[in-house]
Write an enzyme that holds these catalytic residues in place. Structure first.
Site, mmCIF file in Angstrom:
data_model
loop_
_atom_site.group_PDB
_atom_site.id
_atom_site.type_symbol
_atom_site.label_atom_id
_atom_site.label_comp_id
_atom_site.label_asym_id
_atom_site.label_seq_id
_atom_site.Cartn_x
_atom_site.Cartn_y
_atom_site.Cartn_z
ATOM 1 N N GLY A 21 0.761 -1.250 0.000
ATOM 2 C CA GLY A 21 0.000 0.000 0.000
ATOM 3 C C GLY A 21 0.790 1.297 0.000
ATOM 4 C CG ASP B 184 -1.298 1.907 3.239
ATOM 5 O OD1 ASP B 184 -1.136 1.591 4.441
ATOM 6 O OD2 ASP B 184 -1.776 1.116 2.413
ATOM 7 C CG ASP C 294 -8.317 0.060 10.193
ATOM 8 O OD1 ASP C 294 -9.032 0.481 11.097
ATOM 9 O OD2 ASP C 294 -8.758 -0.654 9.274
ATOM 10 C CE LYS D 186 -9.732 3.404 7.154
ATOM 11 N NZ LYS D 186 -10.425 2.164 6.767
ATOM 12 C CG PHE E 270 -12.432 0.009 2.570
ATOM 13 C CD1 PHE E 270 -11.790 -0.756 3.533
ATOM 14 C CD2 PHE E 270 -12.061 -0.129 1.236
ATOM 15 C CE1 PHE E 270 -10.798 -1.659 3.172
ATOM 16 C CE2 PHE E 270 -11.067 -1.037 0.875
ATOM 17 C CZ PHE E 270 -10.436 -1.800 1.838
ATOM 18 C CG ASP F 150 -5.498 -3.531 -1.713
ATOM 19 O OD1 ASP F 150 -5.065 -3.080 -0.633
ATOM 20 O OD2 ASP F 150 -5.932 -4.688 -1.839
HETATM 21 P P1 IMP Z 1 -4.178 -2.064 10.962
HETATM 22 O O1 IMP Z 1 -3.181 -3.108 11.272
HETATM 23 O O2 IMP Z 1 -5.564 -2.439 11.396
HETATM 24 O O3 IMP Z 1 -3.784 -0.684 11.469
HETATM 25 O O4 IMP Z 1 -4.326 -2.012 9.384
HETATM 26 C C1 IMP Z 1 -3.488 -1.304 8.596
HETATM 27 C C2 IMP Z 1 -3.511 -1.871 7.197
HETATM 28 O O5 IMP Z 1 -4.836 -2.198 6.797
HETATM 29 C C3 IMP Z 1 -3.034 -0.838 6.207
HETATM 30 O O6 IMP Z 1 -1.665 -1.011 5.958
HETATM 31 C C4 IMP Z 1 -3.858 -1.132 4.981
HETATM 32 O O7 IMP Z 1 -3.161 -2.068 4.182
HETATM 33 C C5 IMP Z 1 -5.088 -1.790 5.496
HETATM 34 N N1 IMP Z 1 -6.200 -0.838 5.486
HETATM 35 C C6 IMP Z 1 -6.716 -0.174 6.533
HETATM 36 N N2 IMP Z 1 -7.714 0.616 6.167
HETATM 37 C C7 IMP Z 1 -7.843 0.475 4.838
HETATM 38 C C8 IMP Z 1 -8.708 1.068 3.857
HETATM 39 O O8 IMP Z 1 -9.570 1.920 4.127
HETATM 40 N N3 IMP Z 1 -8.504 0.670 2.563
HETATM 41 C C9 IMP Z 1 -7.572 -0.245 2.223
HETATM 42 N N4 IMP Z 1 -6.729 -0.805 3.092
HETATM 43 C C10 IMP Z 1 -6.874 -0.458 4.395
HETATM 44 MG MG MG Z 2 -0.872 -1.560 4.092
#
Ligand code: IMP
Ligand code: MG
Length: 182
Positions: A43, A99, A102, A130, A151, A158
């Site tokens: 990403g 990128d 979350d 987020k 999203f 992606d």
């Molecule tokens: P986390 O581990 O939950 O913080 O997720 C982070 C990863 O989830 C990022 O590196 C993205 O690859 C993916 N991700 C989180 N939100 C989105 C979104 O809105 N669109 C696409 N990929 C996302």
């Molecule tokens: Mg990612």
């Protein structure tokens, strides 16, 4: 989701100005140091490519591939490493390039793992955050922009491997949500 609807959220111009501001701050903060940027694939590849063109300090780059989302829009909460860095980072200043943050689990996992190699410092630069969805305590040291819990796709990000090529960032809605809007 079939036929996802793409809604423009961040224009090319806005992305470019966010990226330049981040690069200026990073260049100031790491002046006189040699920085290793670790880009989380896939990403963040476009963000890294644009960011480094505006850095005014010596940098090296490397890549990790982490899998937390199998496919689609739900996170499994589990993170695994499928491609490791090849650059020695012991005693070095490291900046993770992500990128979007979350739940925060991806970054928490990577920071802990990199710390095992005894770098001098590990910080995080993320384009989007987020914050409302955070499940663990972690913050980006450099952040482009906070966004709502939607999203998003485009600019490297992606949905089921698609839309990474788009130069803008869009939020995705379903055909049903579009119908409700009327
Ligand atoms: P986390 O581990 O939950 O913080 O997720 C982070 C990863 O989830 C990022 O590196 C993205 O690859 C993916 N991700 C989180 N939100 C989105 C979104 O809105 N669109 C696409 N990929 C996302
Ligand atoms: Mg990612």
């Amino acid at each position: 989701m079939d036929n996802p609807h793409l809604n423009l959220m961040i224009s090319e111009e806005e992305i470019s100005s966010l990226v330049k501001k981040l690069a200026e701050q990073i260049s100031l903060d790491y002046e006189g140091k040699e920085l290793i940027l670790i880009c989380i694939l896939k990403g963040a590849f476009m963000f890294l490519a644009d960011l480094i063109r505006h850095l005014r300090i010596p940098v090296k780059i490397d890549f990790v591939r982490l899998a937390s989302y199998g496919s689609g829009m739900k996170s499994s909460g589990l993170v695994e490493i499928t491609k490791d860095i090849e650059t020695p980072i012991e005693g070095k200043d490291v900046l993770i390039i992500e990128d979007i943050v979350d739940s925060g689990r991806t970054l928490q996992f990577l920071k802990e793992r990199l710390a095992l190699s005894k770098p001098r410092s590990v910080k995080v630069c993320a384009l989007l955050d987020k914050k409302a969805r955070r499940e663990v305590t972690i913050e980006a040291d450099y952040l482009g922009k906070e966004i709502e819990d939607v999203f998003v796709v485009g600019y490297g990000i992606d949905f089921d491997e698609g839309y990474r090529n788009l130069p803008e960032i869009f939020y995705v809605t379903s055909p049903e949500q579009e119908k409700e809007k009327g």
